[in-house]
Design an enzyme around this catalytic site. Structure first.
Site, PDB file in Angstrom:
ATOM      1  CB  SER A 286      10.217  23.987  14.583  1.00  0.00           C
ATOM      2  OG  SER A 286       8.976  23.550  15.092  1.00  0.00           O
TER       3      SER A 286
ATOM      4  N   GLY B 164      12.618  37.022  15.751  1.00  0.00           N
ATOM      5  CA  GLY B 164      11.922  37.071  14.469  1.00  0.00           C
ATOM      6  C   GLY B 164      10.548  37.683  14.644  1.00  0.00           C
ATOM      7  CG  ASP B 165       7.530  36.025  12.147  1.00  0.00           C
ATOM      8  OD1 ASP B 165       8.433  35.266  12.570  1.00  0.00           O
ATOM      9  OD2 ASP B 165       6.600  35.618  11.421  1.00  0.00           O
TER      10      ASP B 165
ATOM     11  CB  THR C 147       9.171  30.186  16.870  1.00  0.00           C
ATOM     12  OG1 THR C 147      10.051  29.613  15.906  1.00  0.00           O
ATOM     13  CG2 THR C 147       9.724  31.532  17.275  1.00  0.00           C
TER      14      THR C 147
ATOM     15  CB  THR D 103       5.176  29.154  10.272  1.00  0.00           C
ATOM     16  OG1 THR D 103       4.554  28.672   9.075  1.00  0.00           O
ATOM     17  CG2 THR D 103       4.275  28.823  11.452  1.00  0.00           C
ATOM     18  N   GLY D 104       7.610  30.874   9.098  1.00  0.00           N
ATOM     19  CA  GLY D 104       8.497  31.113   7.958  1.00  0.00           C
ATOM     20  C   GLY D 104       9.472  32.241   8.248  1.00  0.00           C
TER      21      GLY D 104
ATOM     22  N   GLY E 287      10.949  35.170   9.349  1.00  0.00           N
ATOM     23  CA  GLY E 287      10.455  36.177  10.278  1.00  0.00           C
ATOM     24  C   GLY E 287      10.810  37.594   9.882  1.00  0.00           C
TER      25      GLY E 287
ATOM     26  NE  ARG F   8      15.695  35.935  13.519  1.00  0.00           N
ATOM     27  CZ  ARG F   8      14.643  35.163  13.263  1.00  0.00           C
ATOM     28  NH1 ARG F   8      14.182  34.347  14.189  1.00  0.00           N
ATOM     29  NH2 ARG F   8      14.057  35.189  12.098  1.00  0.00           N
TER      30      ARG F   8
ATOM     31  CB  THR G 244       7.121  29.156  13.714  1.00  0.00           C
ATOM     32  OG1 THR G 244       8.386  29.783  13.589  1.00  0.00           O
ATOM     33  CG2 THR G 244       6.232  30.007  14.614  1.00  0.00           C
TER      34      THR G 244
HETATM   35  N1  GLY Z   1       9.006  32.709  11.971  1.00  0.00           N
HETATM   36  C1  GLY Z   1       9.943  32.376  12.944  1.00  0.00           C
HETATM   37  C2  GLY Z   1      11.152  33.176  12.932  1.00  0.00           C
HETATM   38  O1  GLY Z   1      11.549  33.694  11.910  1.00  0.00           O
HETATM   39  O2  GLY Z   1      11.776  33.285  13.970  1.00  0.00           O
END
Ligand code: GLY
Length: 417
Positions: free
Chosen positions: A91, A275-276, A263, A296-297, A299, A273, A245
């Site tokens: 991850s 994410g968050d 992450t 985490t999760g 994003g 791409r 993450t």
């Molecule tokens: N939370 C990690 C992502 O979506 O990249």
């Protein structure tokens, strides 16, 4: 936004009816904990470290470092660097699952409370400890965020070694995903598109098709040389690409706070791409006058509610850690008008730490699969895992959507180790 519990129940019930709830497992709100996490009631303790459960093995040493007067952000780095260095944790860092072209791209951000500084990197290739690179951006540049090739070149200039981050196991899982998805990919429409349609829940032909696919995938995974004990884990990653993450928030005895998130992002994502996790205010936010939070999760969903910043601001205005995190989750539910047929394809865990040491772990769903509730790690003098408090009752099905998750895949743990 204020959102009373009554409004929320109304919205989610209406959404569930409008969307045609897919199954009993996701038909109702989880009963909110009456007590919250212990520290919301007991006298909160300092110092304290809170993090995603894949950091558990590294927290004891980081806590000792913190107790001996070590810096809060450095303590956080010592936690998240463990999974970054571990090739078996797919991850983050080395061994992270790659993008759709088979290239590992990493994201990270951090905030240092005592100096009120921040650093971030996105889409970094060939450098495994991006948490430390984000910290280096904070310490050695006049910028906050570097991305892509520029971030990689900066890391090399700072002395970080370039290395191949794609382990043999992650490469084989990517190969399996590529072969399975030769007729589908991450191009639109996405789940937020008004024209997106959920699969017909429970339709037998698709379920049968999925059963066949799982059998084919297991055989193909075996042919590719994936170890027998990881066959089902590999199949699960292909069918439900994870967004694993690690986040860590830290508070010391002096009341100083820091936060850090790192992450490899959504598995098999489009190249580029982010994410968050590299977004200050989404994947991580720290204001040591108030608290620190991270996620985490899913994003994309967390970016749209600026989750970590929302939570810290909620605490600033008087909410407890659990209330603050739950409010951010409700905003995600609101973004889909409570439509459970869409919400079941996303999940988020928030890690929330207030400046007095009160903390909470909250999640959108109870877990990714039954028997595996979302957990987080806490160390406030004793190291332990606690179960996160879910907003919704049931278990999410990760994107891309399938009508059912077969029992044997439900038993699989989130991480390969
Ligand atoms: N939370 C990690 C992502 O979506 O990249």
């Amino acid at each position: 936004m204020t959102f009373s519990r009554r409004d929320f129940v109304k919205t989610s019930v209406l959404g569930a009816v409008a969307g045609g709830v897919a199954g009993g497992a996701i038909s109702s709100l989880a009963q909110p904990s009456q007590q919250g996490h212990a520290s919301e009631n007991d006298s909160a303790k300092r110092p304290i470290i809170i993090c995603a459960n894949n950091g558990h093995a590294y927290v004891e040493a980081a806590y000792a470092f913190l107790k001996s007067g070590g810096d809060t952000l450095e303590a956080g780095v010592r936690v998240v660097k463990g999974p970054e260095d571990d090739p078996k944790d797919d991850s983050v860092g080395l061994g992270g699952l790659p993008n759709e072209e088979g290239v590992v791209e990493l994201d990270s951000c951090c905030m240092h409370g005592p100096t009120r500084r921040a650093g971030s990197v996105g889409g970094v290739r060939n450098i495994k400890n991006v948490s430390m690179v984000a910290k280096a951006v904070m310490e050695h540049t006049g910028h906050v965020m570097l991305v892509g090739e520029g971030a990689e070149r900066f890391a090399v200039d700072m002395g970080f070694p370039r290395e191949n981050l794609l382990t043999d196991r992650s490469r084989k899982i990517w190969m399996l995903w590529k072969e399975f998805n030769s007729d589908r990919d991450w191009w639109g429409p996405g789940i937020a598109d008004p024209h997106w349609q959920a699969p017909a829940p429970g339709s037998r032909p698709r379920a049968d098709l999925l059963r066949d696919r799982i059998d084919q995938l297991k055989h193909r995974a075996s042919d590719l040389g994936i170890e027998h004990e990881f066959l089902l884990s590999a199949v699960r990653r292909v069918l439900f690409p994870p967004t694993g993450t690690i986040h860590c928030s830290v508070l010391n005895e002096k009341g100083e706070m820091s936060g850090i998130t790192t992450t490899s992002g959504l598995a098999f994502k489009l190249p580029g791409r982010c994410g968050d996790s590299p977004i200050i205010g989404a994947g991580c936010y720290t204001d040591q006058d108030v608290g620190s939070a991270g996620a985490t999760g899913s994003g994309e969903e967390n970016i749209k509610v600026a989750g970590a910043h929302t939570i810290v601001e909620n605490m600033r205005h008087g909410m407890s850690p659990q209330e603050a995190g739950t409010d951010a989750l409700k905003r995600i539910v609101r973004n889909y008008n409570g439509d459970m047929n869409k919400l079941r394809f996303m999940d988020i865990i928030y890690y929330v730490l207030r400046k007095d040491g009160a903390y909470a772990g909250v999640s959108l769903w109870e877990g990714y699969s039954s028997g595996n509730p979302h957990k987080f790690t806490v160390h406030d003098g004793s190291l332990r895992s606690e179960v996160a408090t879910p907003l919704l009752k049931g278990f999410s099905q990760d994107w891309p959507p399938f009508p059912t998750i077969p029992e044997e895949l439900k038993k699989d743990s989130v991480y390969l180790k």
